[in-house]
Design an enzyme around this catalytic site. Structure first.
Site, PDB file in Angstrom:
ATOM      1  N   PRO A  43      41.304  40.249  33.037  1.00 23.55           N
ATOM      2  CA  PRO A  43      42.339  40.943  33.799  1.00 23.55           C
ATOM      3  C   PRO A  43      41.830  41.299  35.195  1.00 23.55           C
ATOM      4  O   PRO A  43      40.790  41.938  35.335  1.00 23.55           O
ATOM      5  CB  PRO A  43      42.613  42.209  32.984  1.00 23.55           C
ATOM      6  CG  PRO A  43      42.087  41.941  31.635  1.00 23.55           C
ATOM      7  CD  PRO A  43      41.000  40.956  31.785  1.00 23.55           C
ATOM      8  N   GLU A  44      42.553  40.876  36.196  1.00 22.85           N
ATOM      9  CA  GLU A  44      42.250  41.248  37.573  1.00 22.85           C
ATOM     10  C   GLU A  44      43.410  42.125  38.046  1.00 22.85           C
ATOM     11  O   GLU A  44      44.240  42.525  37.243  1.00 22.85           O
ATOM     12  CB  GLU A  44      42.100  39.978  38.427  1.00 22.85           C
ATOM     13  CG  GLU A  44      41.077  39.001  37.822  1.00 22.85           C
ATOM     14  CD  GLU A  44      40.937  37.697  38.590  1.00 22.85           C
ATOM     15  OE1 GLU A  44      41.091  37.720  39.816  1.00 22.85           O
ATOM     16  OE2 GLU A  44      40.667  36.669  37.954  1.00 22.85           O
TER      17      GLU A  44
END
Length: 267
Positions: free
Chosen positions: A2-3
């Site tokens: 997850p960014e």
DNA sequence: CAATGATCCTGTCCGC
DNA sequence: TGCGGACAGGATCATT
């Protein structure tokens, strides 16, 4: 994995699901996943949600009475809202118990994710040194020129440094460098002003597009209500064989991570 | 201060 | 079929 766009998507989903609700308890099932700041009140719950913010890849969830949850998903963390929770799920490392017998599961195969409960005045102590938000006005060409001036590492590595700019990860760095036409192996301090401008422009552009698409679902990213993101359909180099112009994508290792790039389009 | 490498961890995939 | 090893990768810590 997850960014920024994925974290924002999860956070938005969490807010929609639990806003105005009350946390009845916070349970940890894996050692180290849940961390309580020393000296918290004997019983912190029940307590109502107050606000939902994101800083870099961190979620900061404020609770009434000056407490906060800091949540980091790291690579495989997921939040899953469940209106009728039962037994502990596979890979469930923690659980936020809500009122009305509902829950949010913290599922994390690789166990790197964290949930910290602390006082609001302690939030900064529990966050690392984070650079500006890439979508803020603070992240501009002048900032980047200063920040990269003494960086001899490859631009790819520099942009992954959260203390330089907060929220980018492998996928979006590679995508923005493709769009900017810059080889990820280029020395950070050796880039021209024009190139720095392109990095800023395409960072904002790719993040905005990914946010609009609810993030990228490679492997198993899901929003809190189990919906996939759509941005994987718009990736141009990450895990691709050919770039949009039909050139063969090259893969190299940088700082232990795979870099995908087009040797023709990126210089 | 900058940069690198090891570390944390487990599911998946590949080659033999 | 089964097993070992590589790989995935964000952040932290120790070292150079």
């Amino acid at each position: 994995m997850p960014e920024l766009p994925e974290v924002q998507t999860v956070l938005d989903g969490l807010e929609a699901a639990v806003k105005d609700r009350i946390i009845a308890d916070l349970e940890g099932y894996y050692p180290g996943t849940v961390r309580l700041s020393p000296g918290l009140p004997q019983s912190c719950f029940p307590r109502r949600f107050a606000s939902f913010e994101r800083r870099g890849k961190y979620m900061i969830i404020r609770l009434e009475g000056d407490l906060a949850l800091i949540v980091h998903l790291r690579m495989t963390g997921k939040l899953v809202w469940d209106p009728s929770p039962g037994e502990i799920l596979p890979h469930e490392r923690a659980r936020i118990i809500l009122d009305a017998d509902q829950a949010v599961h913290f599922i994390d195969i690789r166990t790197f994710g964290k949930i910290i409960l602390c006082r609001t005045e302690e939030i900064a102590e529990y966050l690392p040194d984070l650079g500006p938000e890439p979508l803020s006005n603070e992240f501009d060409k002048a900032y980047l020129a200063t920040a990269l001036a003494k960086r001899k590492a490859p631009i790819k590595n520099a942009l992954l440094d959260q203390s330089l700019v907060a929220g980018l990860g492998n996928i979006y760095v590679l995508e923005l460098l493709y769009r900017a036409g810059i080889d990820p192996r280029r020395e950070a301090c050796g880039l021209s002003s024009l190139q720095l401008g392109r990095i800023v422009k395409h960072t904002k552009e790719v993040l905005a597009e990914a946010l609009a698409a609810n993030g990228t679902s490679v492997s198993d990213f899901r929003s809190i209500d189990d919906k996939t993101g759509e941005f994987q359909n718009f990736l141009r180099v990450y895990q691709k064989n050919e770039c949009p112009r039909g050139h063969k994508i090259e893969v190299v290792k940088q700082a232990g991570r795979s870099s995908f790039f087009c040797p023709v389009c990126q210089k």
